[in-house]
Design a protein around this motif. Structure first.
Motif, PDB file in Angstrom:
ATOM      1  N   GLY A 285       0.832  -1.207   0.000  1.00 36.86           N
ATOM      2  CA  GLY A 285       0.000   0.000   0.000  1.00 36.86           C
ATOM      3  C   GLY A 285       0.863   1.252   0.000  1.00 36.86           C
ATOM      4  N   LEU A 286       0.576   2.171  -0.940  1.00 42.52           N
ATOM      5  CA  LEU A 286       1.409   3.378  -1.066  1.00 42.52           C
ATOM      6  C   LEU A 286       1.004   4.518  -0.134  1.00 42.52           C
ATOM      7  N   GLU A 287      -0.195   4.463   0.436  1.00 44.11           N
ATOM      8  CA  GLU A 287      -0.724   5.548   1.277  1.00 44.11           C
ATOM      9  C   GLU A 287      -1.039   6.826   0.484  1.00 44.11           C
ATOM     10  N   PHE A 288      -0.897   6.751  -0.826  1.00 38.12           N
ATOM     11  CA  PHE A 288      -1.291   7.884  -1.672  1.00 38.12           C
ATOM     12  C   PHE A 288      -2.089   7.312  -2.832  1.00 38.12           C
ATOM     13  N   GLN A 289      -2.931   8.149  -3.407  1.00 38.13           N
ATOM     14  CA  GLN A 289      -3.588   7.705  -4.640  1.00 38.13           C
ATOM     15  C   GLN A 289      -2.542   7.634  -5.747  1.00 38.13           C
TER      16      GLN A 289
ATOM     17  N   SER B  54     -11.816  -0.598 -14.372  1.00 37.48           N
ATOM     18  CA  SER B  54     -12.530   0.073 -13.281  1.00 37.48           C
ATOM     19  C   SER B  54     -13.501  -0.849 -12.566  1.00 37.48           C
ATOM     20  N   ASP B  55     -13.653  -2.090 -13.055  1.00 36.17           N
ATOM     21  CA  ASP B  55     -14.492  -3.035 -12.301  1.00 36.17           C
ATOM     22  C   ASP B  55     -13.689  -3.631 -11.131  1.00 36.17           C
ATOM     23  N   SER B  56     -12.486  -3.054 -10.876  1.00 32.94           N
ATOM     24  CA  SER B  56     -11.578  -3.457  -9.779  1.00 32.94           C
ATOM     25  C   SER B  56     -10.915  -4.797 -10.033  1.00 32.94           C
ATOM     26  N   ARG B  57     -10.996  -5.288 -11.262  1.00 30.38           N
ATOM     27  CA  ARG B  57     -10.420  -6.598 -11.529  1.00 30.38           C
ATOM     28  C   ARG B  57      -9.281  -6.521 -12.540  1.00 30.38           C
ATOM     29  N   LEU B  58      -8.406  -7.501 -12.390  1.00 27.29           N
ATOM     30  CA  LEU B  58      -7.327  -7.704 -13.339  1.00 27.29           C
ATOM     31  C   LEU B  58      -7.582  -9.089 -13.929  1.00 27.29           C
TER      32      LEU B  58
ATOM     33  N   HIS C 104      -7.887  -6.052  -5.689  1.00 32.46           N
ATOM     34  CA  HIS C 104      -8.093  -4.592  -5.641  1.00 32.46           C
ATOM     35  C   HIS C 104      -9.523  -4.275  -5.238  1.00 32.46           C
ATOM     36  N   GLU C 105      -9.693  -3.107  -4.613  1.00 36.13           N
ATOM     37  CA  GLU C 105     -11.042  -2.665  -4.238  1.00 36.13           C
ATOM     38  C   GLU C 105     -11.406  -1.362  -4.930  1.00 36.13           C
ATOM     39  N   ASP C 106     -10.551  -0.905  -5.841  1.00 41.12           N
ATOM     40  CA  ASP C 106     -10.776   0.363  -6.515  1.00 41.12           C
ATOM     41  C   ASP C 106     -10.400   0.155  -7.994  1.00 41.12           C
TER      42      ASP C 106
ATOM     43  N   SER D 149      -4.048   0.008  -8.322  1.00 39.73           N
ATOM     44  CA  SER D 149      -5.378   0.627  -8.281  1.00 39.73           C
ATOM     45  C   SER D 149      -5.271   2.025  -7.673  1.00 39.73           C
ATOM     46  N   TYR D 150      -6.315   2.817  -7.895  1.00 40.28           N
ATOM     47  CA  TYR D 150      -6.280   4.244  -7.587  1.00 40.28           C
ATOM     48  C   TYR D 150      -6.045   4.537  -6.105  1.00 40.28           C
ATOM     49  N   ASP D 151      -6.451   3.596  -5.239  1.00 39.77           N
ATOM     50  CA  ASP D 151      -6.266   3.812  -3.801  1.00 39.77           C
ATOM     51  C   ASP D 151      -4.817   3.573  -3.374  1.00 39.77           C
ATOM     52  N   GLY D 152      -3.907   3.361  -4.344  1.00 46.46           N
ATOM     53  CA  GLY D 152      -2.499   3.195  -4.008  1.00 46.46           C
ATOM     54  C   GLY D 152      -2.113   1.774  -3.654  1.00 46.46           C
TER      55      GLY D 152
END
Length: 387
Positions: free
Chosen positions: A10-14, A293-297, A346-348, A367-370
């Protein structure tokens, strides 16, 4: 721990910008760029230790602004490009630049891993790739397998071919191409083809895909409505010179033979929202990653349109010209395409997916949530491909 288990960081940033460090072929290393409005933006250098299944990170400051796109030099591990937003005279402009990592970024941090996060070093600016007359930069593409001396930037409706000189501290535009037509035309993404002596470029704008000859900067093909909505990303098959993959906001991934662009060769409809990224595996071109964007790879095995449709290498010319196939392939159906795996860590929105340049069986997604996730091609499939 199970061999195929994902590793999550987790990056803690977007964040939405991800690349493999192309010139690094020994260590598994990815670069991630953050998007923070409040804090200095950062480049996270992510090293994956495959034997122990752990991630080591280093952080470098990118104070210029939030990062929308990142690219790594194919020749120099320390050099990268970013496209970033900055506010100038109270309006937001997108810029592009070439940077160098400080020479000692790797030293001194392993004793206390948090050290780099508290006192990160700063990227060194080598040169800007902006040219105020040419609008907002969307992405910068390095010449594939090149010596790190040529890049293309796509800015609004211009494609600019730059020569980097003096160890990349100077950039000059050597030629340009412009998207002509009605309305506000704007490139969204592009890919420099590794084939034809690196003389071709593919670009996406709105729902269209275009091919360009970089020697004359003229258009060589156009797929007008490649997708019914915006085209987000493109990638060339590394082994079949005329094959191109595209993805977009119509939730589809399409595969094209650019010699006959009326219809795609194949369409995948596995995602339920916009598809942001499509990537061919560099060694085994039947393996294709898509991020959405469906949070899937999703990892697909597109073997029927690969360079090994019968499970072994078949020459591109044989395939396309319907020549006499090998004795053993006569009357044989190509192997069936399939979805290998759907990854749900991913959740985002998953904005980016990249294969490692050091290990053909490893890939990262962001993902966008980092959240950055590193996964492996399932062992069973790996051995099926290799054996």
């Amino acid at each position: 721990m199970e061999d195929d288990a994902p590793v999550i960081y987790g990056l803690e940033f977007q964040a939405r910008a991800l690349t493999a460090q192309t010139a690094e072929t020994d260590a598994v290393r990815f670069l991630v760029g953050t998007q923070s409005l409040k804090f200095d933006n950062q480049i996270h250098i992510i090293d994956f230790d495959d034997e122990n299944n752990i991630i080591n990170k280093n952080v470098l400051l990118h104070q210029a602004g939030e990062i929308w796109h990142i690219g790594a030099s194919p020749a120099d591990k320390a050099v990268l490009t970013t496209c970033y937003n900055k506010t100038s005279d109270s309006r937001v402009v997108s810029c592009a630049a070439v940077w160098r990592m400080p020479s000692d970024w790797e030293t001194g941090n392993h004793e206390s891993p948090d050290e780099s996060a508290h006192n990160p070093q700063t990227l060194e600016l080598l040169c800007h790739l902006d040219d105020s007359t040419h609008g907002n930069a969307a992405c910068v593409l390095w010449e594939p397998m090149g010596d790190g001396k040529r890049v293309i930037s796509l800015a609004d409706n211009h494609a600019l071919l730059w020569d980097l000189q003096e160890s990349s501290t100077q950039a000059t535009v050597s030629s340009t191409a412009t998207l002509e037509g009605k309305g506000q035309l704007k490139f969204t993404s592009g890919k420099w083809s590794p084939h034809h002596n690196c003389s071709q470029l593919a670009t996406a704008n709105d729902t269209a895909i275009r091919g360009w000859d970089l020697r004359t900067m003229s258009q060589i093909y156009c797929i007008e409505n490649a997708h019914s909505q915006l085209v987000r990303d493109l990638d060339f098959n590394p082994n079949r010179q005329y094959y191109l993959a595209s993805c977009g906001d119509d939730c589809k991934v399409k595969f094209w033979d650019v010699r006959s662009v009326q219809e795609p060769v194949k369409t995948l409809e596995e995602h339920s929202h916009w598809v942001w990224s499509v990537r061919y595996n560099h060694s085994h071109d039947q393996l294709v990653l898509t991020a959405s964007s469906d949070s899937r790879l999703i990892l697909s095995n597109m073997v029927s349109i690969s360079s090994e449709p019968f499970g072994h290498l078949v020459d591109d010319e044989e395939l396309s010209e319907g020549e006499e196939l090998h004795q053993e392939d006569k009357g044989k159906e190509p192997l069936k395409d399939s979805v290998v795996s759907t990854y749900e860590e991913h959740e985002d929105s998953v904005y980016a997916a990249e294969w490692s340049s050091a290990d053909p069986w490893l890939f990262a997604s962001l993902s966008y949530d980092g959240r950055l996730v590193i996964n492996r091609v399932p062992r069973a499939l790996k051995y099926r491909i290799l054996l």
